[in-house]
Design a protein around this motif. Structure first.
Motif, PDB file in Angstrom:
ATOM      1  N   ARG A 291       0.827  -1.207   0.000  1.00  0.00           N
ATOM      2  CA  ARG A 291       0.000   0.000   0.000  1.00  0.00           C
ATOM      3  C   ARG A 291       0.861   1.257   0.000  1.00  0.00           C
ATOM      4  NH1 ARG A 291      -2.741  -2.547   4.252  1.00  0.00           N
ATOM      5  NH2 ARG A 291      -2.077  -0.865   5.633  1.00  0.00           N
ATOM      6  N   ASP A 292       1.888   1.272   0.852  1.00  0.00           N
ATOM      7  CA  ASP A 292       2.750   2.449   0.928  1.00  0.00           C
ATOM      8  C   ASP A 292       3.478   2.702  -0.390  1.00  0.00           C
ATOM      9  OD1 ASP A 292       1.965   2.788   3.496  1.00  0.00           O
ATOM     10  OD2 ASP A 292       3.748   1.907   4.408  1.00  0.00           O
ATOM     11  N   THR A 293       3.956   1.622  -1.007  1.00  0.00           N
ATOM     12  CA  THR A 293       4.674   1.774  -2.277  1.00  0.00           C
ATOM     13  C   THR A 293       3.759   2.310  -3.365  1.00  0.00           C
ATOM     14  OG1 THR A 293       6.138  -0.066  -1.693  1.00  0.00           O
ATOM     15  CG2 THR A 293       6.047   0.572  -4.012  1.00  0.00           C
ATOM     16  N   LEU A 294       2.554   1.760  -3.453  1.00  0.00           N
ATOM     17  CA  LEU A 294       1.606   2.226  -4.473  1.00  0.00           C
ATOM     18  C   LEU A 294       1.159   3.656  -4.195  1.00  0.00           C
ATOM     19  CD1 LEU A 294      -0.595  -0.982  -4.948  1.00  0.00           C
ATOM     20  CD2 LEU A 294       1.180  -0.097  -6.474  1.00  0.00           C
ATOM     21  N   ALA A 295       0.951   3.981  -2.916  1.00  0.00           N
ATOM     22  CA  ALA A 295       0.541   5.342  -2.562  1.00  0.00           C
ATOM     23  C   ALA A 295       1.631   6.353  -2.895  1.00  0.00           C
ATOM     24  CB  ALA A 295       0.197   5.411  -1.076  1.00  0.00           C
ATOM     25  N   GLU A 296       2.876   5.932  -2.797  1.00  0.00           N
ATOM     26  CA  GLU A 296       4.000   6.828  -3.093  1.00  0.00           C
ATOM     27  C   GLU A 296       4.262   6.957  -4.592  1.00  0.00           C
ATOM     28  OE1 GLU A 296       8.828   7.100  -2.201  1.00  0.00           O
ATOM     29  OE2 GLU A 296       7.580   5.554  -1.250  1.00  0.00           O
ATOM     30  N   ARG A 297       4.122   5.847  -5.322  1.00  0.00           N
ATOM     31  CA  ARG A 297       4.497   5.842  -6.739  1.00  0.00           C
ATOM     32  C   ARG A 297       3.363   6.220  -7.678  1.00  0.00           C
ATOM     33  NH1 ARG A 297      10.110   4.765  -7.739  1.00  0.00           N
ATOM     34  NH2 ARG A 297      10.901   3.771  -5.841  1.00  0.00           N
ATOM     35  N   VAL A 298       2.127   5.920  -7.290  1.00  0.00           N
ATOM     36  CA  VAL A 298       0.971   6.183  -8.161  1.00  0.00           C
ATOM     37  C   VAL A 298       0.163   7.336  -7.576  1.00  0.00           C
ATOM     38  CG1 VAL A 298      -1.045   5.193  -9.292  1.00  0.00           C
ATOM     39  CG2 VAL A 298       0.925   3.731  -8.766  1.00  0.00           C
ATOM     40  N   PRO A 299       0.105   8.473  -8.241  1.00  0.00           N
ATOM     41  CA  PRO A 299      -0.547   9.664  -7.667  1.00  0.00           C
ATOM     42  C   PRO A 299      -2.001   9.443  -7.265  1.00  0.00           C
ATOM     43  CG  PRO A 299       0.732  10.249  -9.609  1.00  0.00           C
ATOM     44  CD  PRO A 299       0.713   8.747  -9.551  1.00  0.00           C
ATOM     45  N   CYS A 300      -2.738   8.662  -8.056  1.00  0.00           N
ATOM     46  CA  CYS A 300      -4.170   8.514  -7.771  1.00  0.00           C
ATOM     47  C   CYS A 300      -4.462   7.504  -6.672  1.00  0.00           C
ATOM     48  CB  CYS A 300      -4.922   8.110  -9.038  1.00  0.00           C
ATOM     49  SG  CYS A 300      -4.389   6.530  -9.743  1.00  0.00           S
ATOM     50  N   LEU A 301      -3.421   6.923  -6.081  1.00  0.00           N
ATOM     51  CA  LEU A 301      -3.615   5.912  -5.033  1.00  0.00           C
ATOM     52  C   LEU A 301      -3.086   6.377  -3.682  1.00  0.00           C
ATOM     53  CD1 LEU A 301      -2.684   2.637  -6.973  1.00  0.00           C
ATOM     54  CD2 LEU A 301      -4.957   3.564  -6.505  1.00  0.00           C
ATOM     55  N   HIS A 302      -3.125   7.684  -3.441  1.00  0.00           N
ATOM     56  CA  HIS A 302      -2.652   8.202  -2.156  1.00  0.00           C
ATOM     57  C   HIS A 302      -3.503   7.714  -0.980  1.00  0.00           C
ATOM     58  CE1 HIS A 302       0.502  10.560  -3.818  1.00  0.00           C
ATOM     59  NE2 HIS A 302      -0.287  11.402  -4.478  1.00  0.00           N
ATOM     60  N   PHE A 303      -4.748   7.358  -1.261  1.00  0.00           N
ATOM     61  CA  PHE A 303      -5.633   6.904  -0.184  1.00  0.00           C
ATOM     62  C   PHE A 303      -5.191   5.567   0.396  1.00  0.00           C
ATOM     63  CE2 PHE A 303      -7.258   5.186  -4.125  1.00  0.00           C
ATOM     64  CZ  PHE A 303      -7.593   3.887  -3.820  1.00  0.00           C
ATOM     65  N   LEU A 304      -4.269   4.874  -0.267  1.00  0.00           N
ATOM     66  CA  LEU A 304      -3.775   3.595   0.254  1.00  0.00           C
ATOM     67  C   LEU A 304      -2.666   3.769   1.278  1.00  0.00           C
ATOM     68  CD1 LEU A 304      -3.560   1.489  -3.036  1.00  0.00           C
ATOM     69  CD2 LEU A 304      -5.293   1.328  -1.239  1.00  0.00           C
ATOM     70  N   ALA A 305      -2.342   5.001   1.617  1.00  0.00           N
ATOM     71  CA  ALA A 305      -1.239   5.260   2.547  1.00  0.00           C
ATOM     72  C   ALA A 305      -1.471   4.540   3.858  1.00  0.00           C
ATOM     73  CB  ALA A 305      -1.097   6.752   2.778  1.00  0.00           C
ATOM     74  N   GLN A 306      -0.350   4.183   4.509  1.00  0.00           N
ATOM     75  CA  GLN A 306      -0.391   3.379   5.734  1.00  0.00           C
ATOM     76  C   GLN A 306      -1.044   4.135   6.869  1.00  0.00           C
ATOM     77  OE1 GLN A 306       3.461   1.962   6.786  1.00  0.00           O
ATOM     78  NE2 GLN A 306       2.821   1.223   8.782  1.00  0.00           N
ATOM     79  N   ALA A 307      -1.560   3.389   7.837  1.00  0.00           N
ATOM     80  CA  ALA A 307      -2.140   3.967   9.040  1.00  0.00           C
ATOM     81  C   ALA A 307      -1.052   4.655   9.850  1.00  0.00           C
ATOM     82  CB  ALA A 307      -2.824   2.880   9.868  1.00  0.00           C
TER      83      ALA A 307
END
Length: 410
Positions: free
Chosen positions: A305-321
């Motif tokens: 989740r953190d990697t996708l949130a960092e690399r893909v702009p539209c997936l920031h909502f997946l950032a870690q708790a």
């Protein structure tokens, strides 16, 4: 309802049936390709994800990605043309790819279940045999096993033909011949029912291990200051694992059981009661299995989740708790792994914890991001070494006190 036209049977169904199937196939293909591509992208971008257990998840993403990208476009185009348009050779290639990648995904689920069963219930043995090289060897075996079943119809054991609405292809489970019936029966047993039984057994053993660990943590909690935190987080960890395991088994059954039932009905000699719809719908549901696994095995993993949130702009909502929550989970996981390792190292080491050792293990495990059914063998080994060192120190202190008492008595 059906008319013979050489290689395939023309079916008389309403045009909207083909368009509905085309819509669902388009959605399945889009989500399957995108989801699994994101998993592979995260794996290659973050070196920390390239651990031995994550190789299984990566292999699952590869097989599901190939399943979606080779099946959905052709299935979609045929549905728009209301029949198979790629000829007999195209049908065989399409069916071969579907069988290869579908079986690989299912057997890979089996490998993941066995791997995590060993790590959770037998952590000391897992330290000795788990490595990237051995994991890659197991992955190769998974592909070879799937390849053997997929090549069989091309070599004369059954055959590949159009099915359902004549817009997709699979092995011939309809024609009642000894070769077709034997292949159908063996395929269902060794690719569906037996793997499902082993997966269920593995997760049952994991449940029981976690339940025993939770009970022992309650006893351990009365001896340390963090007892309330340990008990609370251990229960959360147990439930999280239970829900993940439940989803895994349910998705596995729901995706392939309709297809298995249809093939077994035809195998039993009642293929005449199956209409084109009853053959097409299970095929679509089975192909939809490619979209579930990325969410079950990867998207819930915090580092993915953190990697996708960092690399893909539209997936920031997946950032870690928040880190605070992760620290609590890591403390609970360290207690669970600490207890499981102590069970197998020595029966006599039942009272090995002190508050100082809890602080040390919390520091170690807070740096290791794991899901409840993940593992880090290197950290587990370090944790066992620390416990052994402390145990030896306690034993030495006990012996010294014993010798001093003996001298005083004398």
């Amino acid at each position: 309802m059906e008319r013979d036209h050489g290689f395939y049977r023309q079916v008389d169904v309403h045009a909207h049936a083909h368009y509905i199937v085309a819509f669902f196939v388009l959605v399945i293909g889009t989500v399957g390709v995108t989801g699994n591509a994101l998993v592979m992208y995260a794996f290659f971008c973050n070196k920390k994800l390239r651990t031995a257990p994550n190789y299984f998840i990566m292999n699952l993403a590869v097989s599901d990605f190939l399943m979606a990208i080779t099946q959905s476009p052709i299935f979609f185009v045929n549905s728009l043309f209301k029949g198979w348009i790629f000829g007999e050779t195209g049908c065989k290639i399409y069916a071969f790819c579907g069988a290869l990648f579908g079986i690989t995904s299912m057997i890979n689920l089996l490998a993941i279940s066995i791997d995590r069963y060993i790590v959770i219930t037998k952590p000391l043995q897992a330290i000795q045999w788990t490595s990237k090289r051995r994991t890659c060897f197991i992955i190769v075996l998974v592909w070879l096993y799937s390849l053997a079943w997929s090549l069989a119809p091309l070599l004369g054991w059954s055959s590949y033909i159009p099915e359902g609405l004549m817009t997709s292809c699979t092995w011939d489970y309809v024609t009642s011949t000894p070769a077709n019936k034997s292949y159908t029966l063996m395929l269902c047993c060794f690719v569906f029912f037996i793997p499902l039984g082993i997966i269920s057994f593995c997760y049952l053993c994991m449940f029981l291990a976690i339940r025993r660990a939770s009970r022992d943590l309650e006893k351990l909690g009365s001896q340390v200051r963090k007892s309330a935190l340990i008990q609370q987080q251990s229960i959360k960890t147990e439930w999280k694992l239970a829900k993940i395991a439940f989803v895994v088994i349910i998705v596995f059954v729901l995706s392939w059981s309709p297809y298995a039932c249809v093939t077994l009905i035809a195998w039993a000699g009642y293929g005449s009661i199956l209409n084109p719809y009853s053959k097409a719908v299970p095929a679509v549901i089975a192909k939809a299995s490619a979209i579930y696994n990325p969410f079950i095995y990867a998207i819930i993993h915090s580092k993915y989740r953190d990697t996708l949130a960092e690399r893909v702009p539209c997936l920031h909502f997946l950032a870690q708790a928040p880190k605070r929550d992760c620290l609590c989970v890591s403390q609970s996981e360290s207690s669970f792994r600490d207890l499981m390792l102590s069970r197998q190292s020595s029966v006599s080491r039942t009272k090995f914890h002190r508050v100082s050792s809890m602080s040390t293990t919390d520091t170690i495990w807070s740096d290791v991001e794991l899901d409840p059914i993940g593992h880090s063998l290197k950290s587990s080994y370090s944790l066992g070494a620390l416990r052994d060192k402390e145990y030896n120190s306690l034993s030495k202190q006990t012996k010294e006190k014993g010798s001093q008492s003996t001298e005083q008595v004398r």
